[in-house]
Design a protein around this motif. Structure first.
Motif, PDB file in Angstrom:
ATOM      1  N   ALA A  19       0.807  -1.221   0.000  1.00 51.39           N
ATOM      2  CA  ALA A  19       0.000   0.000   0.000  1.00 51.39           C
ATOM      3  C   ALA A  19       0.837   1.265   0.000  1.00 51.39           C
ATOM      4  CB  ALA A  19      -0.926  -0.002   1.234  1.00 51.39           C
ATOM      5  N   HIS A  20       2.150   1.137   0.167  1.00 52.76           N
ATOM      6  CA  HIS A  20       3.022   2.304   0.255  1.00 52.76           C
ATOM      7  C   HIS A  20       4.326   1.984  -0.464  1.00 52.76           C
ATOM      8  CE1 HIS A  20       5.757   5.266   2.108  1.00 52.76           C
ATOM      9  NE2 HIS A  20       4.674   5.969   2.397  1.00 52.76           N
ATOM     10  N   PRO A  21       4.873   2.913  -1.274  1.00 54.56           N
ATOM     11  CA  PRO A  21       6.110   2.625  -2.017  1.00 54.56           C
ATOM     12  C   PRO A  21       7.256   2.157  -1.129  1.00 54.56           C
ATOM     13  CG  PRO A  21       5.123   4.668  -2.796  1.00 54.56           C
ATOM     14  CD  PRO A  21       4.343   4.259  -1.592  1.00 54.56           C
ATOM     15  N   ALA A  22       7.391   2.759   0.040  1.00 55.89           N
ATOM     16  CA  ALA A  22       8.463   2.365   0.955  1.00 55.89           C
ATOM     17  C   ALA A  22       8.005   1.285   1.934  1.00 55.89           C
ATOM     18  CB  ALA A  22       8.967   3.584   1.722  1.00 55.89           C
ATOM     19  N   LYS A  23       6.788   0.775   1.755  1.00 58.83           N
ATOM     20  CA  LYS A  23       6.225  -0.309   2.567  1.00 58.83           C
ATOM     21  C   LYS A  23       6.187   0.051   4.059  1.00 58.83           C
ATOM     22  CE  LYS A  23       9.232  -3.214   0.843  1.00 58.83           C
ATOM     23  NZ  LYS A  23       9.842  -2.376  -0.211  1.00 58.83           N
ATOM     24  N   LEU A  24       5.934   1.328   4.360  1.00 58.09           N
ATOM     25  CA  LEU A  24       5.838   1.773   5.743  1.00 58.09           C
ATOM     26  C   LEU A  24       4.431   1.641   6.293  1.00 58.09           C
ATOM     27  CD1 LEU A  24       8.037   5.003   5.525  1.00 58.09           C
ATOM     28  CD2 LEU A  24       8.680   2.790   6.486  1.00 58.09           C
ATOM     29  N   GLU A  25       3.462   1.469   5.415  1.00 58.01           N
ATOM     30  CA  GLU A  25       2.074   1.321   5.827  1.00 58.01           C
ATOM     31  C   GLU A  25       1.516   0.029   5.261  1.00 58.01           C
ATOM     32  OE1 GLU A  25       0.028   4.755   4.440  1.00 58.01           O
ATOM     33  OE2 GLU A  25       1.300   6.176   5.527  1.00 58.01           O
ATOM     34  N   VAL A  26       0.525  -0.491   5.921  1.00 62.71           N
ATOM     35  CA  VAL A  26      -0.143  -1.704   5.445  1.00 62.71           C
ATOM     36  C   VAL A  26      -1.643  -1.460   5.435  1.00 62.71           C
ATOM     37  CG1 VAL A  26       1.659  -3.276   6.262  1.00 62.71           C
ATOM     38  CG2 VAL A  26      -0.242  -2.679   7.782  1.00 62.71           C
ATOM     39  N   ARG A  27      -2.352  -2.362   4.783  1.00 60.34           N
ATOM     40  CA  ARG A  27      -3.808  -2.272   4.750  1.00 60.34           C
ATOM     41  C   ARG A  27      -4.361  -3.650   5.101  1.00 60.34           C
ATOM     42  NH1 ARG A  27      -4.284  -0.933  -0.150  1.00 60.34           N
ATOM     43  NH2 ARG A  27      -4.253   1.326   0.167  1.00 60.34           N
ATOM     44  N   PHE A  28      -5.148  -3.705   6.175  1.00 52.46           N
ATOM     45  CA  PHE A  28      -5.725  -4.973   6.618  1.00 52.46           C
ATOM     46  C   PHE A  28      -7.019  -5.240   5.863  1.00 52.46           C
ATOM     47  CE2 PHE A  28      -3.297  -3.467  10.329  1.00 52.46           C
ATOM     48  CZ  PHE A  28      -2.459  -4.560  10.511  1.00 52.46           C
ATOM     49  N   ARG A  29      -7.169  -6.472   5.398  1.00 56.37           N
ATOM     50  CA  ARG A  29      -8.393  -6.827   4.664  1.00 56.37           C
ATOM     51  C   ARG A  29      -9.585  -6.951   5.612  1.00 56.37           C
ATOM     52  NH1 ARG A  29      -6.254  -7.605  -0.225  1.00 56.37           N
ATOM     53  NH2 ARG A  29      -4.218  -8.612  -0.399  1.00 56.37           N
ATOM     54  N   GLU A  30      -9.331  -7.317   6.870  1.00 59.11           N
ATOM     55  CA  GLU A  30     -10.378  -7.406   7.891  1.00 59.11           C
ATOM     56  C   GLU A  30     -10.033  -6.434   9.010  1.00 59.11           C
ATOM     57  OE1 GLU A  30     -13.118  -9.037   7.694  1.00 59.11           O
ATOM     58  OE2 GLU A  30     -12.718 -10.240   5.899  1.00 59.11           O
ATOM     59  N   GLY A  31     -10.156  -5.133   8.707  1.00 54.99           N
ATOM     60  CA  GLY A  31      -9.727  -4.108   9.650  1.00 54.99           C
ATOM     61  C   GLY A  31     -10.455  -4.172  10.980  1.00 54.99           C
ATOM     62  N   ARG A  32     -11.741  -4.397  10.950  1.00 54.97           N
ATOM     63  CA  ARG A  32     -12.524  -4.432  12.196  1.00 54.97           C
ATOM     64  C   ARG A  32     -12.071  -5.597  13.080  1.00 54.97           C
ATOM     65  NH1 ARG A  32     -17.603  -2.651  13.940  1.00 54.97           N
ATOM     66  NH2 ARG A  32     -17.749  -3.149  16.161  1.00 54.97           N
ATOM     67  N   LEU A  33     -11.809  -6.749  12.466  1.00 60.29           N
ATOM     68  CA  LEU A  33     -11.353  -7.912  13.219  1.00 60.29           C
ATOM     69  C   LEU A  33     -10.010  -7.628  13.887  1.00 60.29           C
ATOM     70  CD1 LEU A  33     -11.491 -10.956  13.984  1.00 60.29           C
ATOM     71  CD2 LEU A  33     -10.355 -11.434  11.809  1.00 60.29           C
ATOM     72  N   VAL A  34      -9.085  -7.044  13.134  1.00 60.30           N
ATOM     73  CA  VAL A  34      -7.760  -6.742  13.675  1.00 60.30           C
ATOM     74  C   VAL A  34      -7.862  -5.719  14.803  1.00 60.30           C
ATOM     75  CG1 VAL A  34      -5.495  -5.762  13.151  1.00 60.30           C
ATOM     76  CG2 VAL A  34      -6.566  -7.338  11.533  1.00 60.30           C
ATOM     77  N   HIS A  35      -8.658  -4.676  14.591  1.00 61.52           N
ATOM     78  CA  HIS A  35      -8.824  -3.638  15.619  1.00 61.52           C
ATOM     79  C   HIS A  35      -9.368  -4.229  16.904  1.00 61.52           C
ATOM     80  CE1 HIS A  35     -10.864  -0.425  17.844  1.00 61.52           C
ATOM     81  NE2 HIS A  35     -10.026   0.429  17.269  1.00 61.52           N
ATOM     82  N   ASP A  36     -10.433  -5.009  16.810  1.00 64.62           N
ATOM     83  CA  ASP A  36     -11.048  -5.583  18.004  1.00 64.62           C
ATOM     84  C   ASP A  36     -10.105  -6.554  18.702  1.00 64.62           C
ATOM     85  OD1 ASP A  36     -13.223  -4.077  17.428  1.00 64.62           O
ATOM     86  OD2 ASP A  36     -14.491  -5.721  16.733  1.00 64.62           O
ATOM     87  N   PHE A  37      -9.335  -7.312  17.910  1.00 62.47           N
ATOM     88  CA  PHE A  37      -8.376  -8.255  18.480  1.00 62.47           C
ATOM     89  C   PHE A  37      -7.296  -7.519  19.268  1.00 62.47           C
ATOM     90  CE2 PHE A  37      -4.194 -10.260  17.955  1.00 62.47           C
ATOM     91  CZ  PHE A  37      -4.387 -11.426  18.682  1.00 62.47           C
ATOM     92  N   LEU A  38      -6.725  -6.474  18.656  1.00 61.08           N
ATOM     93  CA  LEU A  38      -5.681  -5.716  19.334  1.00 61.08           C
ATOM     94  C   LEU A  38      -6.215  -5.055  20.598  1.00 61.08           C
ATOM     95  CD1 LEU A  38      -3.920  -3.975  16.297  1.00 61.08           C
ATOM     96  CD2 LEU A  38      -3.119  -5.953  17.593  1.00 61.08           C
ATOM     97  N   PHE A  39      -7.392  -4.440  20.480  1.00 63.61           N
ATOM     98  CA  PHE A  39      -7.975  -3.779  21.650  1.00 63.61           C
ATOM     99  C   PHE A  39      -8.216  -4.785  22.779  1.00 63.61           C
ATOM    100  CE2 PHE A  39     -11.853  -2.857  24.060  1.00 63.61           C
ATOM    101  CZ  PHE A  39     -11.480  -1.668  24.676  1.00 63.61           C
ATOM    102  N   SER A  40      -8.800  -5.940  22.434  1.00 67.19           N
ATOM    103  CA  SER A  40      -9.105  -6.939  23.463  1.00 67.19           C
ATOM    104  C   SER A  40      -7.839  -7.462  24.122  1.00 67.19           C
ATOM    105  CB  SER A  40      -9.881  -8.105  22.841  1.00 67.19           C
ATOM    106  OG  SER A  40     -11.119  -7.671  22.319  1.00 67.19           O
ATOM    107  N   ALA A  41      -6.811  -7.753  23.315  1.00 70.85           N
ATOM    108  CA  ALA A  41      -5.571  -8.291  23.865  1.00 70.85           C
ATOM    109  C   ALA A  41      -4.909  -7.300  24.816  1.00 70.85           C
ATOM    110  CB  ALA A  41      -4.616  -8.658  22.733  1.00 70.85           C
ATOM    111  N   LEU A  42      -4.812  -6.044  24.410  1.00 74.51           N
ATOM    112  CA  LEU A  42      -4.153  -5.046  25.240  1.00 74.51           C
ATOM    113  C   LEU A  42      -5.014  -4.668  26.447  1.00 74.51           C
ATOM    114  CD1 LEU A  42      -2.717  -2.733  22.435  1.00 74.51           C
ATOM    115  CD2 LEU A  42      -1.485  -4.403  23.811  1.00 74.51           C
TER     116      LEU A  42
END
Length: 613
Positions: free
Chosen positions: A302-325
């Protein structure tokens, strides 16, 4: 003018504008190639902040002689061959742009040798992708990329470089961050022939913690929690700092996705939410976290220098990270380390309690302390007494010895004979503000108001979340003008808002009507709140604003309901508060992020008085 093809060297220089921002950009691309080559040791040699020389050497698999010209050609790579490969990239580099782009703005030499070859081969490049003439070289197995005089042929770019010190600081920071991503690789960094960094491969847990401590500081490891959380095909590992160990800047936040260091708004939002009511205002958490997931579920292109990524299941990743932390921070309770020490039998002997009298201190065992009156009616702790149990043998012996010397201190003896608790047992109420508690390991000071505030707040949150949200109709419904997309969303999410206590209906293409609101939010600016929630739902697919507003009100209620400073507490009240603290999530901080308790070990106390020295 007629349409024409650009010269290859100019094409590569344009690409270099996207990939090569400064010397550290060159280092990043080349070190990532070392990772993909399977190297176990990487050496980075820099001169004049990278403007004069950047030399990267690895002991990886190397490049065969016939492929050296291709390695320096645009869009030539060994890492992908089809669209399917691109959709589940597991390598660090894959676009085939770095080497030709770098060579177009520098004097580049590539030397490489594969296993079993008679010698290495060396080629020079200028970004034109022609006139390659491989020459033999005595280089050992692996690859060296020598980059000299960066931006020598693009003086406008060279003018934008900062001072040598600044450019090297960027390189050093980059190498430290990359070293955190690959514990299995050793790193050596030199600047102007001086060794700056030397890291051996870190395989064991203790070795990895030493590397993290060497980069982030030993205080980080001492004030962090180890995380290992997995669910729904996602895994989060690493370390998160305690809320009390925070920084004024976001300069110690390292997040890796499948080994790649990234910056991502979704990740930042999830972390911020997890720390939302335990972090002091204006402070930022510290963490070193590693998210592992199926490569097909994340787009690293998603970025020429590959500094950013794009999650295909953004909501799943967000909820997972929030729950874990959120769960990891919530589970921080007093006494975990004490419990571990107790199991190993390493608890030090309890120090004798001083027989001291003072106007502003309520001392247990002081014969001149007035009889304690019964707690006021309605006190949360009036009827709760510490449970009785037995202490380890060496503690019992010290108690009996103390009792024989001071027979009048019966209350101290009874208290010490009670079960050893993580937060100990109350000895005094200092200045009617702080609880002084003794533990087998030392002493603990508790801010009674801050601690009670957190206990009450967490209790209110549980009660509120476990019940239905009480709602009240508005005497005059509120019409809210929104965009068509926001009105569509409000209509689609009718049940979502209803579950939160809002009755929201659509009354036109760009109009929604608010008919009822939660009782707790009856005095809030609900129109602005609804607009903000809709904006969040469009931007992130989720919103925590309503929950945050609930929490703000519950926190205010908890603050007003907490025991006030300068109100003298009885011994039973103090001990009951300590027991409640041991069972309360996020007890280390009050609702405003202030610490609720601190501990001084016996060794800390000994140092004050130079005992044992």
């Amino acid at each position: 003018m007629r349409i024409h093809s650009l010269p290859i060297q100019l094409v590569n220089q344009i690409a270099a504008g996207e990939v090569v921002e400064r010397p550290s950009s060159v280092v990043k691309e080349l070190v990532e190639n070392c990772f993909d080559a399977g190297a176990s040791q990487v050496t980075i040699e820099v001169e004049q902040g990278g403007a004069r020389l950047i030399k990267i050497r690895d002991n990886g698999c190397g490049i065969v002689k016939e492929d050296l010209p291709l390695a320096l050609s645009r869009h030539a790579t060994s890492k992908i061959a089809s669209l399917e490969d691109l959709e589940q990239v597991v390598s660090m580099g894959f676009r085939g742009e770095a080497l030709p782009s770098i060579s177009s703005v520098s004097r580049l030499t590539l030397i490489s040798r594969i296993s079993g070859a008679d010698c290495a081969w060396r080629v020079n490049a200028d970004g034109s992708e022609r006139d390659f003439d491989p020459q033999p070289d005595p280089h050992p197995q692996g690859t060296t990329v020598d980059v000299r005089d960066l931006f020598y042929n693009t003086p406008a770019r060279r003018k934008f470089l900062k001072t040598e010190k600044t450019e090297f600081a960027h390189i050093e920071t980059l190498i430290q961050r990359m070293a955190l991503s690959r514990f299995d690789i050793g790193f050596t960094l030199l600047h102007n022939q001086k060794e700056i960094l030397s890291l051996k491969p870190a395989i064991s847990q203790s070795e990895q913690e030493r590397r993290v401590a060497g980069i982030c500081g030993s205080a980080f490891i001492e004030n962090s929690v180890k995380i290992d959380f997995a669910a729904s095909g996602l895994q989060l590992t690493g370390w998160v700092g305690l809320p009390t160990f925070s920084r004024s800047q976001q300069d110690m936040q390292f997040f890796y996705v499948n080994g790649r260091l990234v910056r991502d708004k979704l990740v930042s939002h999830a972390v911020k939410q997890a720390y939302q009511d335990v972090l002091f205002h204006g402070r930022h958490p510290v963490f070193v976290l590693y998210l592992t997931l199926d490569p097909s579920l994340v787009d690293v292109n998603a970025h020429p220098a590959k500094l950013e990524v794009r999650f295909r299941e953004g909501r799943l990743v967000h909820d997972f990270l929030f729950s874990a932390l959120h769960r990891s921070l919530a589970d921080l309770r007093p006494g975990h380390s004490v419990a571990q020490q107790a199991e190993s039998g390493s608890l030090p002997q309890t120090q004798a309690v001083a027989d001291v009298k003072a106007d502003n201190v309520v001392w247990l065992g002081d014969s001149k302390t007035p009889q304690q009156s019964r707690p006021a009616s309605g006190s949360a702790y009036a009827s709760r007494l510490p449970q009785q149990a037995s202490l380890p043998l060496h503690v019992e012996e010290s108690i009996q010895a103390y009792a024989s010397l001071y027979p009048k201190s019966e209350s101290v003896v009874r208290l010490a004979q009670s079960e050893a608790k993580p937060l100990g047992h109350a000895i005094a109420h200092l200045h009617n503000v702080y609880i002084l508690s003794e533990t087998p390991d030392g002493i603990i000071l508790v801010d009674a108001h801050a601690a009670h505030e957190r206990v009450t707040y967490e209790r209110l949150k549980r009660q509120y979340q476990n019940g239905t949200v009480p709602s009240q109709p508005l005497l005059l419904p509120i019409k809210i003008k929104v965009s068509v997309s926001e009105a569509d969303l409000a209509e689609d999410q009718h049940q979502f808002f209803l579950a939160l206590g809002f009755e929201l209906n659509r009354s036109g293409p760009e109009t929604i009507v608010l008919r009822s609101v939660p009782v707790l939010l009856s005095n809030a600016d609900v129109e602005t709140l609804i607009r903000d929630v809709l904006a969040d739902l469009i931007e992130h697919g989720m919103s925590q604003r309503i929950q945050e507003r609930y929490n703000e009100i519950l926190a205010t209620m908890a603050c007003h309901g907490a025991v006030r400073a300068h109100r003298r507490l009885t011994v039973d009240e103090m001990n009951a508060l300590l027991r409640d603290m041991e069972q309360t999530e996020r007890i280390g901080q009050c609702n405003h992020g202030r610490p609720t308790w601190v501990e001084l070990s016996t060794s800390d106390l000994d140092k004050f008085f130079l005992r044992g020295q």
